[in-house]
Every structure is written in structure tokens, then in C-alpha cells.
Design a protein around this motif. Sequence first.
Motif, PDB file in Angstrom:
ATOM      1  N   ALA A 176       0.810  -1.218   0.000  1.00 48.97           N
ATOM      2  CA  ALA A 176       0.000   0.000   0.000  1.00 48.97           C
ATOM      3  C   ALA A 176       0.846   1.271   0.000  1.00 48.97           C
ATOM      4  O   ALA A 176       0.313   2.361  -0.217  1.00 48.97           O
ATOM      5  N   ILE A 177       2.140   1.163   0.240  1.00 47.31           N
ATOM      6  CA  ILE A 177       3.038   2.309   0.206  1.00 47.31           C
ATOM      7  C   ILE A 177       3.770   2.299  -1.128  1.00 47.31           C
ATOM      8  O   ILE A 177       4.462   1.330  -1.444  1.00 47.31           O
ATOM      9  N   PRO A 178       3.637   3.341  -1.941  1.00 44.26           N
ATOM     10  CA  PRO A 178       4.305   3.365  -3.249  1.00 44.26           C
ATOM     11  C   PRO A 178       5.807   3.157  -3.129  1.00 44.26           C
ATOM     12  O   PRO A 178       6.477   3.827  -2.336  1.00 44.26           O
TER      13      PRO A 178
ATOM     14  N   ASP B 105       5.046   5.457   5.842  1.00 49.45           N
ATOM     15  CA  ASP B 105       5.461   6.435   4.842  1.00 49.45           C
ATOM     16  C   ASP B 105       5.590   7.804   5.506  1.00 49.45           C
ATOM     17  O   ASP B 105       4.607   8.401   5.940  1.00 49.45           O
TER      18      ASP B 105
ATOM     19  N   THR C 248       0.426   9.956   0.593  1.00 55.23           N
ATOM     20  CA  THR C 248       0.471   8.706   1.362  1.00 55.23           C
ATOM     21  C   THR C 248       1.219   8.864   2.685  1.00 55.23           C
ATOM     22  O   THR C 248       1.525   7.859   3.340  1.00 55.23           O
TER      23      THR C 248
ATOM     24  N   ALA D 116       0.860   6.372   5.809  1.00 49.34           N
ATOM     25  CA  ALA D 116       0.402   5.020   5.444  1.00 49.34           C
ATOM     26  C   ALA D 116       1.293   3.976   6.111  1.00 49.34           C
ATOM     27  O   ALA D 116       2.504   4.166   6.260  1.00 49.34           O
TER      28      ALA D 116
END
Length: 470
Positions: free
Chosen positions: A14-16, A91, A97, A100
Motif C-alpha cells: 500500500a506504500i508506493p 510512509d 500517502t 500510510a
Amino acid sequence: MVDVGKALARRETAIPGLVIFDLPVHGDNRGWFKENWQREKMLAAGLEDFGPVQNNISFNDAVGTTRGIHAEPWDKFVSVATGRIFGAWVDLREGPTFGAVVTAELDASTAIFVPRGVGNSYQTLEPNTAYVYLVNDHWSPSATYSFLNLADETAAIAWPIPLADVEISPKDLAHPRLADVTPIPRRKTLVLGANGQLGRALRQRFADAAWAEFATRDDLDLTSDELASARRWRDYDTIINAAAYTAVDKAETPEGRVAAWEANATAVAALARIATANGITLVHVSSDYVFDGTKQNAYTETDPFAPLGVYGQSKAAGDAIVATVPRHYVIRTSWVIGDGNNFVRTMASLAGRGIDPAVVDDQVGRLTFTDTIADAIAHLLETGATYGTYNVTNGGDAASWFDIAREVFRLTGNDPERVRPVSTAEYFADATAAVAPRPANSVLDLTAIQASGFTPARVEDALVRYLGSF
């Protein structure tokens, strides 16, 4: 128990940019073996070539040892040599984000790539756990670091072992809550040649970006022996080189030849070294003058160099140097028009003053407006387009300088018949100073930049807009 037999694979989170990797582990009655970091295979699996420079190991005696949450301005590739951990990543980068959270268990068959600015922490689940991480920068007192409290209520990490029951350093216990965390800023973009025609267009294009810096030669001497220490280069993501020696005729003189090679090749080589050493994307602006203009149709990005004069030779050398940088874009342009003295402004001025010019009609190409170049560069960077060379001019039909001059006269309400055609040889017949040879065909094929998703405006439309701006 190590999970044996998995294939190498990546799993998005879910974290780029935070990516979990399953690692193949080969075991028998003697134990197990794995390739903890194998560059070629990791690249094939989709991990960026992040250029590690240091390998660290944190050994933990007891179950429940807890460390973090630390965010540094470098990337990490984290794995476990022995034992097992519960990892938590938050993050802490500027952006949507921020805050996150991702959690996962890691053993010897699992690794995770932690991008710059993502807070890293873990809790050991087995005794004698060895936590291993590759990093692509060294600690520096001038770097920006961020920390988050392990017990932060917003992150709400579900630690397997309550924090009250585990070993934590007093320093980690004192880290701030999320509301008080200073986010890690994104890496910066440096625009060189910021006072030139293209530099001014890039200033306007990135005017609202806090991460953009602009420099002239007075600010940063690319030929200085101290260039490598002139900036903390690891804080930069991109260098856009809009600086160049462009006096094509003066380049044919003894002093001009030195200046052209210094700016267009020697300085570019220094930038290439900086970019390669620090994982920076280098954007370099090139020219149609790297070709001799004898081709019958448009030049593509893969056509061989054949420069006619010193300027073209020095630009071709710069292009070849930049092509060695792992992350590079060479932007090849022609007939650049922007904020400053240029052909279109000269023709408009002559038309308004009643002067009837003679203009060459045997050189053919397309104008390239500087806002088009700036937009194309931004597009390539924002979309993460494939690195390499891209021709960038405005679209539409090719024309001669004579045709363009007539169109400028027409659009400014003057009689285009006042413009007289001459050949290049006739135009320079009485020249007393050095004259550089010009390519007769400067038309650049735009297939590659269009395939990337960027369609330049037609020359005809861009010219109307440009003439309306002054």
C-alpha cells in the motif's frame, strides 16, 4: 523454519515503492542457501537499480527486541539472515500517502525494498535474529532524517509483543508522534542554464515546485574541481541541463572552439559522473546539428552522428557521454524559439520597421518552442518513460526559414512578398567572419515522443500563440 522452494517474485504494498520480495531458498540436511541480493535477477523482477554502497547487519539476541521507526534519505534492501521479524513501515515522505502503514513478517525467504523516506522498524520474533540491509548512501550530518514513535496512535501498529514488554532504546521511545513528524522532502530537481531561453521556460514550467532549483554558471561552475562536493548530490533526483554553448559561428574560431567543447562536452562529462555516482536522472538537451542534413527524410533517434562543424561535433560528444548514464534523457531539438533574441522575433521586428529581408530557402526543419521542450521534459519525468533519446520539436509540416519568415510577416499583418529567398551560399557570400556549416535538412522524426504519450503542438498553432505574447 525457513520457507524453502519459493520462486523469486515481487509483491506490491500500500506504500508506493515499498516492495516485498519472495527469495528462493535451497535447503538440504546440511542447512540452506540463498542469493540474498542478485542484481541481474532483481532488476528482471522489477527492482530499480538502486546502487547499494554499504551492507549493514543488526544482530539481536532476544525475542522482542524492537527498533525504529527511522526514515532516512536513502533506499534500503532489507532481509533476514537468521531468525524472524515482524516489520512495520510507515510512509514519512511528503505527499498524499504520508502516514500510510504496511506490516509483514520476514524470514530468510523474504526481503523488502524500502524507498527513501519510508520509516523502517522491526520487532524480533526469534532469538539470535540477524537483520541485514543494503543502503545506497552513507550517513551524513547534513542529511534530513525523520523519526516516528513506535507507539504512535495514528499509525496504530499492532506489535505482536506489547511495547511495554520488550527491549527499546530510550532514544526510540522519545521519537515524536505523527502530527509532529517532519516529512522527508522529495529529492530535488536542478535546472542548469536557468537564464537562457529554455531555462526561462523551465523556470515557468516548474515555478510552483518547491523541489525545483535553478542555477546559472555563476551559481555552479560545472568545470570546477570541487563540483562533486558543491551539493549534497544524493538529495537530487534529476538534473536538467539546459546550459550549452550555442554560438555556432563563433565556435569555428580558435577561442570559440575551446568554449564550445568546454561547455558542450567537458562540463557534460562532469555532470554524467555526478549523475552516475548518485543515481540521478540526467536530462540533456541536444541539437539537429549532430547530423549533416543530407538525409532525404526525417532524422530518427538512432541515425548515426555526422556533424559538420565544431558546435555539432561538441554536441555529438555530449550526447555520447550522456548515453552512458544509467538514467538519462537526451532531448534532441531544432530551431529553438523562446523568451529572448531569436529568428521569429527578428523577423517580426523587421516587418514592423519596414525592412525587407533576404532569408535562406534551402534549409528545412521545424521550429521548437521552448514551452514545448519544457512540457516534453516534464512529461518524460512524470510518466517515468523509458530512458534514452527523444526528438522534440513542434509538430506539423516542415518548412524553410524563408517559409517561416513569410508566415511571420503574414501573421503580423505585413506583406509576405516582402521576404526575398536566397540560398545559404548566397546569404553568407560576403561574410568576413567565420561561418559554421548548416545542415540542409533538420527535420526530426517525432514517433518516439508521441509513442510516450506526448503530442507536441503544431508549429502553425504555436507560432500564432508566440506572436501574440509580445
